[in-house]
Design a protein around this motif. Structure first.
Motif, mmCIF file in Angstrom:
data_model
loop_
_atom_site.group_PDB
_atom_site.id
_atom_site.type_symbol
_atom_site.label_atom_id
_atom_site.label_comp_id
_atom_site.label_asym_id
_atom_site.label_seq_id
_atom_site.Cartn_x
_atom_site.Cartn_y
_atom_site.Cartn_z
ATOM 1 N N ASN A 220 0.794 -1.239 0.000
ATOM 2 C CA ASN A 220 0.000 0.000 0.000
ATOM 3 C C ASN A 220 0.828 1.292 0.000
ATOM 4 N N TYR A 221 2.147 1.170 0.111
ATOM 5 C CA TYR A 221 2.983 2.368 0.052
ATOM 6 C C TYR A 221 3.040 2.883 -1.390
ATOM 7 N N VAL A 222 3.234 4.190 -1.548
ATOM 8 C CA VAL A 222 3.276 4.829 -2.867
ATOM 9 C C VAL A 222 4.732 5.097 -3.249
ATOM 10 N N GLN A 223 5.131 4.660 -4.441
ATOM 11 C CA GLN A 223 6.509 4.898 -4.872
ATOM 12 C C GLN A 223 6.683 6.370 -5.247
ATOM 13 N N VAL A 224 7.638 7.035 -4.582
ATOM 14 C CA VAL A 224 7.889 8.451 -4.855
ATOM 15 C C VAL A 224 9.239 8.676 -5.540
ATOM 16 N N TYR A 225 10.097 7.655 -5.514
ATOM 17 C CA TYR A 225 11.354 7.680 -6.266
ATOM 18 C C TYR A 225 11.774 6.234 -6.468
ATOM 19 N N ASN B 184 13.980 4.376 -5.301
ATOM 20 C CA ASN B 184 14.322 3.608 -4.098
ATOM 21 C C ASN B 184 13.596 4.154 -2.865
ATOM 22 N N MET B 185 12.409 4.759 -3.073
ATOM 23 C CA MET B 185 11.736 5.432 -1.975
ATOM 24 C C MET B 185 10.220 5.256 -2.076
ATOM 25 N N TRP B 186 9.612 4.797 -0.978
ATOM 26 C CA TRP B 186 8.169 4.573 -0.933
ATOM 27 C C TRP B 186 7.575 5.327 0.256
ATOM 28 N N LEU B 187 6.364 5.835 0.086
ATOM 29 C CA LEU B 187 5.733 6.684 1.095
ATOM 30 C C LEU B 187 4.468 6.025 1.664
ATOM 31 N N ASN B 188 4.366 6.082 2.970
ATOM 32 C CA ASN B 188 3.156 5.637 3.656
ATOM 33 C C ASN B 188 2.010 6.597 3.316
ATOM 34 N N PRO B 189 0.927 6.130 2.712
ATOM 35 C CA PRO B 189 -0.156 7.028 2.298
ATOM 36 C C PRO B 189 -0.834 7.750 3.466
ATOM 37 N N GLU B 190 -0.573 7.325 4.698
ATOM 38 C CA GLU B 190 -1.099 8.041 5.865
ATOM 39 C C GLU B 190 -0.574 9.470 5.911
ATOM 40 N N PHE B 191 0.574 9.683 5.249
ATOM 41 C CA PHE B 191 1.185 11.021 5.223
ATOM 42 C C PHE B 191 0.277 12.042 4.528
ATOM 43 N N TYR B 192 -0.527 11.573 3.589
ATOM 44 C CA TYR B 192 -1.370 12.498 2.826
ATOM 45 C C TYR B 192 -2.364 13.244 3.717
ATOM 46 N N THR C 177 20.801 12.136 -9.309
ATOM 47 C CA THR C 177 20.414 12.881 -10.501
ATOM 48 C C THR C 177 19.023 12.401 -10.908
ATOM 49 N N ILE C 178 18.054 13.310 -10.963
ATOM 50 C CA ILE C 178 16.664 12.920 -11.230
ATOM 51 C C ILE C 178 16.507 12.599 -12.716
ATOM 52 N N LYS C 179 16.126 11.364 -12.987
ATOM 53 C CA LYS C 179 15.956 10.910 -14.367
ATOM 54 C C LYS C 179 14.889 9.829 -14.398
ATOM 55 N N GLY C 180 13.781 10.100 -15.077
ATOM 56 C CA GLY C 180 12.703 9.119 -15.139
ATOM 57 C C GLY C 180 11.655 9.307 -14.059
ATOM 58 N N TYR C 181 11.929 10.227 -13.132
ATOM 59 C CA TYR C 181 10.990 10.563 -12.063
ATOM 60 C C TYR C 181 10.821 12.078 -12.036
ATOM 61 N N VAL C 182 9.659 12.526 -11.562
ATOM 62 C CA VAL C 182 9.344 13.945 -11.618
ATOM 63 C C VAL C 182 10.297 14.773 -10.745
ATOM 64 N N HIS C 183 10.669 15.919 -11.251
ATOM 65 C CA HIS C 183 11.569 16.825 -10.529
ATOM 66 C C HIS C 183 10.866 17.490 -9.353
ATOM 67 N N ASP C 184 9.644 17.937 -9.552
ATOM 68 C CA ASP C 184 8.882 18.659 -8.536
ATOM 69 C C ASP C 184 8.628 17.767 -7.316
ATOM 70 N N GLU C 185 9.013 18.252 -6.134
ATOM 71 C CA GLU C 185 8.932 17.416 -4.934
ATOM 72 C C GLU C 185 7.489 17.141 -4.511
ATOM 73 N N ALA C 186 6.593 18.122 -4.663
ATOM 74 C CA ALA C 186 5.193 17.904 -4.292
ATOM 75 C C ALA C 186 4.571 16.821 -5.166
ATOM 76 N N ALA C 187 4.857 16.884 -6.471
ATOM 77 C CA ALA C 187 4.343 15.864 -7.388
ATOM 78 C C ALA C 187 4.962 14.506 -7.091
ATOM 79 N N ALA C 188 6.230 14.498 -6.678
ATOM 80 C CA ALA C 188 6.894 13.241 -6.317
ATOM 81 C C ALA C 188 6.192 12.594 -5.126
ATOM 82 N N ILE C 189 5.886 13.399 -4.102
ATOM 83 C CA ILE C 189 5.201 12.901 -2.908
ATOM 84 C C ILE C 189 3.858 12.275 -3.276
ATOM 85 N N LEU C 190 3.213 12.823 -4.308
ATOM 86 C CA LEU C 190 1.916 12.305 -4.751
ATOM 87 C C LEU C 190 2.055 11.135 -5.735
ATOM 88 N N GLY C 191 3.251 10.573 -5.802
ATOM 89 C CA GLY C 191 3.460 9.389 -6.639
ATOM 90 C C GLY C 191 3.678 9.712 -8.103
#
Length: 434
Positions: A200-205, A207-215, A297-311
């Protein structure tokens, strides 16, 4: 006979006058060679001065593409030339080419209304200070919400108790991020972040996954972010995140799914969120070296951190595309929502969203779309958007021309603002409209 002769002469003169008037006011033909020489000169100068490592540029009209060119390299290692199929991180151009495009479609289908209120649609905002904000206010950036929230920084702390960032370089702050230096002892919040996949975690990068409870904590922050006068213009990423929530709640579909339905109708495939799901990493242009949050180096994943947090799927950012795909959207908009005989968007909706309904208040903004106060570069009816990563597209409905410029000026760092200081994009836009 004499009267008849006089009438014939008068009719002839009137027709001649109409012809001359029509000729005078006809759209000036596009000089492809002259404009290509100008653009080549501008881009070559920009590459030499390192405004950005590479670029894609398209110039066209509602039914033709005049110029489609690639310049430079993926990055300053100069190992990989920019190719037509390569995709760029569009940053805030996503606001219109993603969320706004979807809003236009839903409004045209009567599935959402511009006067719909946030709290009536999205229940978590029902009894908050932002409950009465309308879709219209969100799209025109007149909600009073602050420009943004750095959600990701609440996921970080330091093991030495010192601040995350410092204005001075030192042993504890060795690496530059934007115009600040990063504490070398960054600690990630293990309650919310994991460096391996979890259910149920959301991939934000990668090698990085976020607990959706954070939302929940994030949305609580948005609900109290109305710190400016409602009705005044203030550009805010939060507005389009809320537009996304309204549309997803109304339809029961995610933003990327809604956007992909439109792209499929337009038969464009080099555009979408989370590009590694539909193209190879080799074809994604890299953005910034992030020494702060993702340490990579960000490549293949969104640069914007807010958008990254939202998967990677967000109303404010997250789209990747090549210029060729965007050119199809431009042609559809200039053709009043129609493309290759198919009505993708309602003509009246295109007109409503790309006009400037708040000009009397001194607000030069469409619904979602950026507009500018007329000056040496922009005309009254021009509309489009720009992106933080170094992206730009604008359309002129008076002569049916458009310009798309995609760059990764944030590679290797967002501190590089040379293209803005030089008015690089506005100068080219002015040139093609001469």
């Amino acid at each position: 006979m004499k009267k008849i002769g006089v009438r014939i002469v008068l009719v002839f003169l009137i027709l001649l006058g109409i012809s001359c008037h029509s000729l005078k006011n006809s759209k000036k033909s596009f000089d492809t060679k002259q404009n290509e020489i100008y653009i080549d000169s501008m881009v070559n100068n920009a590459l030499e001065k390192e405004f950005f490592p590479g670029a894609q540029i398209v110039v066209g009209s509602k039914d033709s593409v005049f110029i489609l060119k690639n310049y430079g390299y993926h990055d300053y290692s100069k190992k990989e030339l920019v190719k037509t199929d390569d995709v760029y991180d569009l940053a805030s151009m996503s606001k219109v080419l993603g969320a706004t495009l979807v809003a236009m479609h839903l409004v045209g289908e009567d599935k959402i209304n511009l006067e719909d209120k946030l709290g009536d649609v999205v229940s978590i905002y029902k009894n908050t200070a932002i409950a009465d904000l309308t879709l219209f206010e969100l799209l025109t950036h007149t909600t009073g919400l602050k420009s943004g929230i750095v959600f990701y920084q609440s996921l970080l702390s330091t093991s030495d108790g010192l601040p995350l960032l410092s204005s001075q370089k030192s042993e504890n702050y060795p690496d530059l991020f934007d115009n600040m230096y990063v504490n070398k002892n960054i600690v990630y919040d293990s309650n919310y972040l994991s460096f391996e996949p979890k259910d149920n975690y959301v991939q934000v990068y990668k090698n990085m996954w976020l607990n959706p409870e954070f939302y929940k904590t994030g949305y609580e922050k948005i609900a109290v972010a109305n710190t400016n006068p409602r009705g005044k213009y203030l550009y805010s990423d939060l507005n389009l995140i809320l537009v996304q929530q309204m549309m997803e709640t109304k339809t029961g579909k995610k933003l990327d799914q809604l956007a992909n339905e439109i792209y499929s109708e337009l038969v464009i495939s080099k555009i979408g969120y989370n590009p590694l799901k539909w193209t190879s990493e080799q074809k994604v242009i890299p953005t910034e070296i992030d020494n702060f949050f993702r340490k990579d180096t960000i490549k293949g994943y969104v640069h914007d951190e807010a958008a990254a947090i939202l998967g990677g799927v967000s109303g404010n950012a997250g789209l990747f595309a090549n210029a060729q795909s965007i050119s199809v959207i431009c042609q559809m908009l200039l053709n009043k929502g129609k493309y290759h005989g198919k009505q993708i968007l309602k003509a009246k909706v295109v007109r409503e969203f790309t006009n400037s309904p708040l000009t009397k208040k001194g607000i030069y903004r469409g619904l979602g779309f950026d507009k500018r106060k007329p000056d040496e570069f922009y005309k009254k009816n021009d509309f489009g958007h720009t992106g933080f990563t170094g992206t730009f597209f604008f359309l002129n409905p008076n002569n049916n021309r458009f310009l798309i410029i995609l760059t990764n000026r944030v590679n290797p760092t967002r501190t590089n603002r040379l293209m803005y200081k030089d008015d690089f994009c506005p100068k080219i836009w002015k040139q093609i409209n001469e």
